[in-house]
Design a protein around this motif. Structure first.
Motif, PDB file in Angstrom:
ATOM      1  N   ASP A 121      40.712  -3.261 -57.647  1.00  0.00           N
ATOM      2  CA  ASP A 121      40.284  -4.522 -57.023  1.00  0.00           C
ATOM      3  C   ASP A 121      40.842  -4.651 -55.607  1.00  0.00           C
ATOM      4  O   ASP A 121      40.158  -5.121 -54.694  1.00  0.00           O
ATOM      5  CB  ASP A 121      40.757  -5.708 -57.864  1.00  0.00           C
ATOM      6  N   ILE A 122      42.100  -4.231 -55.439  1.00  0.00           N
ATOM      7  CA  ILE A 122      42.733  -4.318 -54.121  1.00  0.00           C
ATOM      8  C   ILE A 122      42.032  -3.395 -53.130  1.00  0.00           C
ATOM      9  O   ILE A 122      41.740  -3.774 -51.985  1.00  0.00           O
ATOM     10  CB  ILE A 122      44.229  -3.959 -54.221  1.00  0.00           C
ATOM     11  N   VAL A 123      41.734  -2.163 -53.566  1.00  0.00           N
ATOM     12  CA  VAL A 123      41.060  -1.201 -52.690  1.00  0.00           C
ATOM     13  C   VAL A 123      39.674  -1.703 -52.328  1.00  0.00           C
ATOM     14  O   VAL A 123      39.220  -1.579 -51.176  1.00  0.00           O
ATOM     15  CB  VAL A 123      40.994   0.185 -53.370  1.00  0.00           C
ATOM     16  N   ALA A 124      38.976  -2.319 -53.291  1.00  0.00           N
ATOM     17  CA  ALA A 124      37.641  -2.848 -53.012  1.00  0.00           C
ATOM     18  C   ALA A 124      37.700  -3.977 -51.981  1.00  0.00           C
ATOM     19  O   ALA A 124      36.788  -4.130 -51.171  1.00  0.00           O
ATOM     20  CB  ALA A 124      37.009  -3.349 -54.306  1.00  0.00           C
ATOM     21  N   ARG A 125      38.774  -4.733 -52.000  1.00  0.00           N
ATOM     22  CA  ARG A 125      38.899  -5.883 -51.101  1.00  0.00           C
ATOM     23  C   ARG A 125      39.437  -5.489 -49.722  1.00  0.00           C
ATOM     24  O   ARG A 125      38.965  -5.957 -48.694  1.00  0.00           O
ATOM     25  CB  ARG A 125      39.809  -6.945 -51.724  1.00  0.00           C
ATOM     26  N   TYR A 126      40.480  -4.631 -49.720  1.00  0.00           N
ATOM     27  CA  TYR A 126      41.195  -4.349 -48.473  1.00  0.00           C
ATOM     28  C   TYR A 126      40.995  -2.930 -47.940  1.00  0.00           C
ATOM     29  O   TYR A 126      41.419  -2.622 -46.827  1.00  0.00           O
ATOM     30  CB  TYR A 126      42.704  -4.564 -48.673  1.00  0.00           C
ATOM     31  N   GLY A 127      40.413  -2.047 -48.757  1.00  0.00           N
ATOM     32  CA  GLY A 127      40.383  -0.645 -48.387  1.00  0.00           C
ATOM     33  C   GLY A 127      41.648   0.043 -48.864  1.00  0.00           C
ATOM     34  O   GLY A 127      42.559  -0.583 -49.407  1.00  0.00           O
ATOM     35  N   GLY A 128      41.723   1.352 -48.658  1.00  0.00           N
ATOM     36  CA  GLY A 128      42.827   2.123 -49.214  1.00  0.00           C
ATOM     37  C   GLY A 128      43.978   2.380 -48.275  1.00  0.00           C
ATOM     38  O   GLY A 128      44.859   3.178 -48.588  1.00  0.00           O
ATOM     39  N   ASP A 129      43.995   1.729 -47.121  1.00  0.00           N
ATOM     40  CA  ASP A 129      45.011   2.047 -46.126  1.00  0.00           C
ATOM     41  C   ASP A 129      45.901   0.846 -45.819  1.00  0.00           C
ATOM     42  O   ASP A 129      45.475  -0.102 -45.161  1.00  0.00           O
ATOM     43  CB  ASP A 129      44.350   2.529 -44.821  1.00  0.00           C
ATOM     44  N   GLY A 130      47.126   0.873 -46.323  1.00  0.00           N
ATOM     45  CA  GLY A 130      48.142  -0.038 -45.840  1.00  0.00           C
ATOM     46  C   GLY A 130      48.321  -1.343 -46.569  1.00  0.00           C
ATOM     47  O   GLY A 130      49.343  -1.996 -46.404  1.00  0.00           O
TER      48      GLY A 130
END
Length: 331
Positions: free
Chosen positions: A233-242
């Motif tokens: 869910d976090i990657v979908a919202r913010y992307g995978g960087d940082g």
């Protein structure tokens, strides 16, 4: 450092009550359960039986959510148990995962989570709160006391925790990631002019005491899959960087979906993507000395409680080892 235990509400319910009695006798401070009413039995009914059968142990969900029940109902459940048994409850809460997804619903928004924390905490402590523009109070529960601990991974959820939570629940036991997450919560509290040291920190993860590391990994690999749901869910919202530590985002790249019928269970066939390295970092495995060492590292970061997930085939042995060797080292 307190040490708690986490179980699922599998039937028969009285067997869960028996586990709570064993945990209290072994010296555990808290008895947490999952709160997903389709996959398992209703926890608050079981909590009443646990509290009636024990004298000291504190009970609560790891974790509930704002979407399953009206917030005032959730608060009333806690306040009623507190009146009956003397303020021995605690509320762990997050946006919602299995409890909502199996109903075809999505996790609640951070705005809903924030407001629910404030309402449940206020009502659970005998205070007046405003709900849908109505001021309400449990006049029958002036002496109820309830802490609300928020489970979070993403940057906005961590900030919310520092702003309104009494405590923070991190569901993984990697000291490096824990340090990063705890720092984010403390920084958010400081920005809000709250005392960062007043927030309690709980790390929850599978712990398995034994010598067969390969078997222990297979028994606890499910946990990386469960954490992966939140990370996805976090990657979908913010992307995978940082947005969160890279160790959290890298391993889910091979994730191909998730079957909630196997949620939180050893042998989950949808968690084979979780590598051994992640299992070793997220869980606490091996002989007693490994557990003591990891918990000492977490305690040094300011962790107030380690909660042991007991979803594996050595519940009795691990519970006994903690009671005999590990809990005495931290109390």
């Amino acid at each position: 450092m307190d040490i708690g235990v986490v179980l699922q509400n599998d039937p028969p319910a009285m067997a869960v009550v028996d586990w709570a009695k064993k945990a209290e006798a072994a010296g555990f401070s808290h008895f947490w359960t999952f709160d997903s009413h389709v996959l398992w039995q209703e926890p608050f009914v079981v909590y009443s039986a646990i509290l009636g059968a024990t004298e000291r142990i504190v009970v609560g969900p790891m974790v509930t959510n704002p979407g399953t029940r009206d917030w005032t109902v959730t608060a009333s459940l806690f306040a009623t148990l507190n009146e009956m048994y003397g303020n021995r409850t605690i509320c762990g809460i997050g946006r919602g995962d299995s409890a909502l997804r199996v109903l075809g619903l999505t996790p609640q928004t951070l705005g809903q989570l924030r407001e629910s924390v404030q309402v449940i905490k206020g009502l659970g402590n005998g205070e007046k709160v405003t709900v849908r523009r109505n001021e309400i109070q449990f006049a029958w529960a002036p002496d109820s006391r309830l802490e609300v601990w928020v489970a979070a991974y993403g940057p906005k959820a961590l900030a919310l925790t520092g702003e309104v939570g009494d405590g923070y629940i991190l569901q993984l036991a990697d000291p490096d990631i824990a340090e990063w997450m705890i720092g984010a919560v403390r920084a958010a509290a400081a920005r809000k002019k709250r005392d960062p040291d007043a927030i309690k920190f709980c790390v929850a993860a599978p712990a398995y005491v034994g010598d067969d590391l390969e078997h222990q990994r297979d028994q606890t690999r499910w946990f990386g899959g469960m954490v992966g749901n939140h990370v996805a869910d976090i990657v979908a919202r913010y992307g995978g960087d940082g947005a969160v530590p890279q160790a959290l985002t890298d391993y889910i790249k091979a994730r191909e979906g998730y079957d909630y019928s196997e949620h939180g269970r050893a042998g989950n066939t949808h968690t084979t993507f979780v590598p051994d390295e992640i299992v070793d970092r997220f869980c606490v495995l091996g002989p007693v000395e490994n557990h003591v060492k990891r918990l000492q590292e977490l305690k040094a970061l300011g962790v107030d409680q380690f909660a042991v997930y007991l979803q594996h085939d050595a519940k009795e042995e691990t519970l006994a080892a903690y009671g005999e060797h590990i809990i005495p080292a931290f109390t």
